[in-house]
Scaffold this active site. Structure first.
Site, short mmCIF file in Angstrom:
data_model
loop_
_atom_site.label_atom_id
_atom_site.label_comp_id
_atom_site.label_asym_id
_atom_site.label_seq_id
_atom_site.Cartn_x
_atom_site.Cartn_y
_atom_site.Cartn_z
N CYS A 135 17.33 20.65 -13.90
CA CYS A 135 17.64 19.35 -14.49
C CYS A 135 18.72 18.65 -13.67
O CYS A 135 19.92 18.88 -13.89
CB CYS A 135 18.10 19.55 -15.93
SG CYS A 135 18.57 18.03 -16.77
N CYS A 138 21.28 16.54 -15.51
CA CYS A 138 22.27 17.38 -16.21
C CYS A 138 23.30 17.95 -15.24
O CYS A 138 24.49 18.00 -15.54
CB CYS A 138 21.61 18.57 -16.91
SG CYS A 138 20.15 18.19 -17.86
N ASP A 139 22.84 18.41 -14.09
CA ASP A 139 23.68 19.28 -13.27
C ASP A 139 24.06 18.75 -11.89
O ASP A 139 24.82 19.40 -11.17
CB ASP A 139 22.99 20.65 -13.11
CG ASP A 139 22.90 21.38 -14.44
OD1 ASP A 139 23.72 21.09 -15.33
OD2 ASP A 139 22.01 22.23 -14.60
C1 LIG Z 1 18.91 25.38 -17.46
C2 LIG Z 1 18.92 24.10 -18.26
C3 LIG Z 1 20.06 23.31 -18.31
C4 LIG Z 1 20.06 22.13 -19.04
N1 LIG Z 1 21.21 21.41 -19.08
C5 LIG Z 1 21.25 20.29 -19.82
C6 LIG Z 1 22.46 19.52 -19.92
O1 LIG Z 1 23.49 19.86 -19.30
N2 LIG Z 1 22.43 18.40 -20.68
C7 LIG Z 1 21.30 17.98 -21.35
O2 LIG Z 1 21.35 16.96 -22.04
N3 LIG Z 1 20.16 18.68 -21.27
C8 LIG Z 1 20.10 19.81 -20.54
N4 LIG Z 1 18.94 20.52 -20.44
C9 LIG Z 1 17.76 20.00 -21.16
C10 LIG Z 1 17.88 20.30 -22.65
O3 LIG Z 1 18.19 21.66 -22.82
C11 LIG Z 1 16.58 19.95 -23.37
O4 LIG Z 1 16.25 18.60 -23.14
C12 LIG Z 1 16.73 20.17 -24.87
O5 LIG Z 1 17.14 21.49 -25.14
C13 LIG Z 1 15.41 19.89 -25.59
O6 LIG Z 1 15.61 20.15 -26.94
P1 LIG Z 1 14.42 20.44 -27.95
O7 LIG Z 1 15.05 20.62 -29.27
O8 LIG Z 1 13.37 19.43 -27.81
O9 LIG Z 1 13.73 21.81 -27.47
P2 LIG Z 1 14.26 23.21 -26.89
O10 LIG Z 1 15.69 23.18 -26.54
O11 LIG Z 1 13.26 23.58 -25.86
O12 LIG Z 1 14.10 24.17 -28.15
C14 LIG Z 1 12.86 24.53 -28.68
C15 LIG Z 1 13.02 25.78 -29.52
O13 LIG Z 1 11.83 26.01 -30.25
C16 LIG Z 1 11.55 27.39 -30.26
N5 LIG Z 1 10.12 27.62 -30.46
C17 LIG Z 1 9.10 27.42 -29.59
N6 LIG Z 1 7.94 27.83 -30.14
C18 LIG Z 1 8.23 28.27 -31.39
C19 LIG Z 1 7.47 28.84 -32.45
N7 LIG Z 1 6.14 29.02 -32.35
N8 LIG Z 1 8.10 29.20 -33.58
C20 LIG Z 1 9.43 29.02 -33.73
N9 LIG Z 1 10.22 28.50 -32.74
C21 LIG Z 1 9.62 28.14 -31.60
C22 LIG Z 1 11.98 27.84 -28.86
O14 LIG Z 1 12.20 29.23 -28.82
C23 LIG Z 1 13.27 27.06 -28.71
O15 LIG Z 1 14.34 27.78 -29.24
C24 LIG Z 1 18.89 21.70 -19.73
C25 LIG Z 1 17.74 22.49 -19.69
C26 LIG Z 1 17.73 23.68 -18.98
C27 LIG Z 1 16.49 24.53 -18.93
#
Ligand SMILES: Cc1cc2nc3c(=O)[nH]c(=O)nc-3n(C[C@H](O)[C@H](O)[C@H](O)COP(=O)(O)OP(=O)(O)OC[C@H]3O[C@@H](n4cnc5c(N)ncnc54)[C@H](O)[C@@H]3O)c2cc1C
Length: 327
Positions: A135, A138-139
């Site tokens: 990302c 982000c970084d």
């Molecule tokens: C290494 C890294 C660094 C990042 N750094 C930043 C940053 O500094 N700033 C920033 O704004 N964004 C950052 N991001 C991006 C950010 O993390 C994502 O945009 C954000 O987390 C998305 O949120 P979400 O709630 O949509 O999904 P996610 O964070 O992907 O969470 C989804 C969750 O649903 C769960 N899940 C999936 N399938 C199922 C199921 N069948 N049953 C139950 N649970 C399930 C998963 O296990 C997970 O815990 C980073 C991403 C990564 C990979």
């Protein structure tokens, strides 16, 4: 917990799901959250998060997610760290299967996120958040005056590389073929940038470094020769996989598996949509009435914690309104 008809079940536990849980809990809807065995989402993988508003000194990803969880639980959200293994959205009330038990709910919010497609070797995984990232928005900031590589050949690889040039001194795009999937305009933009160079027909086969990235090992796909490149960071930009396997055939997905937010009555402006009482394409409803979506599982563009949280808020408010209208 099992036999009770719920107002709303939220699937996921990243910023989108836990924000939705907070809002629905504060609206007294008593949300049940299935957060997955790996609760907390993508931010659990990273170290410093410096772009989430409200934390001027930055905060560690897992610490931020603990706060999200604590805040939702404080208002009564029930969070179970089990995976949902199946759903049935064809009949109301909807059915959600988790931990071999069946749960019924009037509405559901899908917030299962998307996973980065990593290259998949142990040193890469070990160094995520320590120089390995997926990302740039982000970084990139952490790579001021540093050298980085970007792995990939699509538009997102070009975009990541261009973002990184604002901080890094050298950005090398490594791509396994000599042709790009990226659009012509993005390739031209990358080529025109003096900080960007290309290594083609090559793959990163290892990441070097003990506590942080110090280089990458690259293999040339034509002759098999390997070389080591001294860099401070590696950005993997070979796509994301939305976690939607269990929703296939239940809600409409696009060709890449992202959940589609479905327009009702095709409103052409947000105001028009709101006036007609359906936020349609501007809202968070899926192709099934009563099933909502939030976060990276539908948003392949912004992919930020704060946008995911924003979508979570929108979905929760829409659930509340929708449930009121069902009475
Ligand atoms: C290494 C890294 C660094 C990042 N750094 C930043 C940053 O500094 N700033 C920033 O704004 N964004 C950052 N991001 C991006 C950010 O993390 C994502 O945009 C954000 O987390 C998305 O949120 P979400 O709630 O949509 O999904 P996610 O964070 O992907 O969470 C989804 C969750 O649903 C769960 N899940 C999936 N399938 C199922 C199921 N069948 N049953 C139950 N649970 C399930 C998963 O296990 C997970 O815990 C980073 C991403 C990564 C990979």
């Amino acid at each position: 917990m099992e036999s009770q008809l719920r107002n709303v079940i939220i699937i996921g536990s990243g910023p989108a799901a836990l924000t939705a849980a907070l809002y629905n809990a504060r609206a007294d809807l008593k949300p049940l959250v299935f957060g997955g065995a790996r609760w907390g989402g993508q931010l659990m993988l990273t170290t410093d998060v410096e772009n989430y508003p409200g934390f001027p000194e930055g905060i560690l990803g897992p610490a931020l997610m603990e706060k999200f969880r604590h805040q939702a639980e404080r208002f009564g959200a029930e969070i179970a760290t089990v995976d949902v293994t199946a759903v049935d959205f064809t009949k109301k009330p909807f059915t959600v299967i988790a931990g071999n038990k069946s749960y019924k709910s009037k509405s559901v919010i899908i917030a299962t996120g998307a996973e980065t497609n990593w290259l998949g070797f142990p040193n890469e995984q070990r160094l995520i958040g320590r120089g390995v990232s997926s990302c740039a928005p982000c970084d990139a900031w952490f790579f001021k005056d540093k050298k980085v590589v970007v792995v990939g050949g699509g538009d997102s690889a070009m975009e990541e590389a261009l973002t990184l040039t604002k901080f890094a001194t050298e950005v090398t795009i490594i791509h396994r073929r000599d042709e790009f999937r990226a659009s012509k305009i993005m390739i031209e933009r990358a080529r025109a940038n003096k900080k960007i160079s290309f290594i083609l027909n090559s793959e990163v086969v290892d990441v070097l470094g003990k506590d942080k990235v110090s280089g990458v090992k690259i293999k040339n796909n034509n002759d098999g020769a390997t070389q080591e490149l001294v860099v401070d960071g590696m950005f993997v930009a070979i796509g994301h996989s939305p976690a939607t396997e269990i929703f296939k055939g239940q809600v409409e997905l696009d060709e890449k598996g992202y959940v589609i937010r479905k327009a009702k009555g095709n409103p052409s402006t947000l105001r028009q949509a709101q006036d007609s009482g359906s936020t349609g394409a501007y809202g968070m409803m899926t192709s099934v009435e009563g099933i909502f979506v939030a976060g990276d599982v539908h948003d392949y563009h912004y992919k930020q914690a704060v946008t995911a949280a924003g979508y979570g808020c929108m979905a929760a408010l829409e659930v509340e309104k929708w449930l009121e209208n069902q009475r």
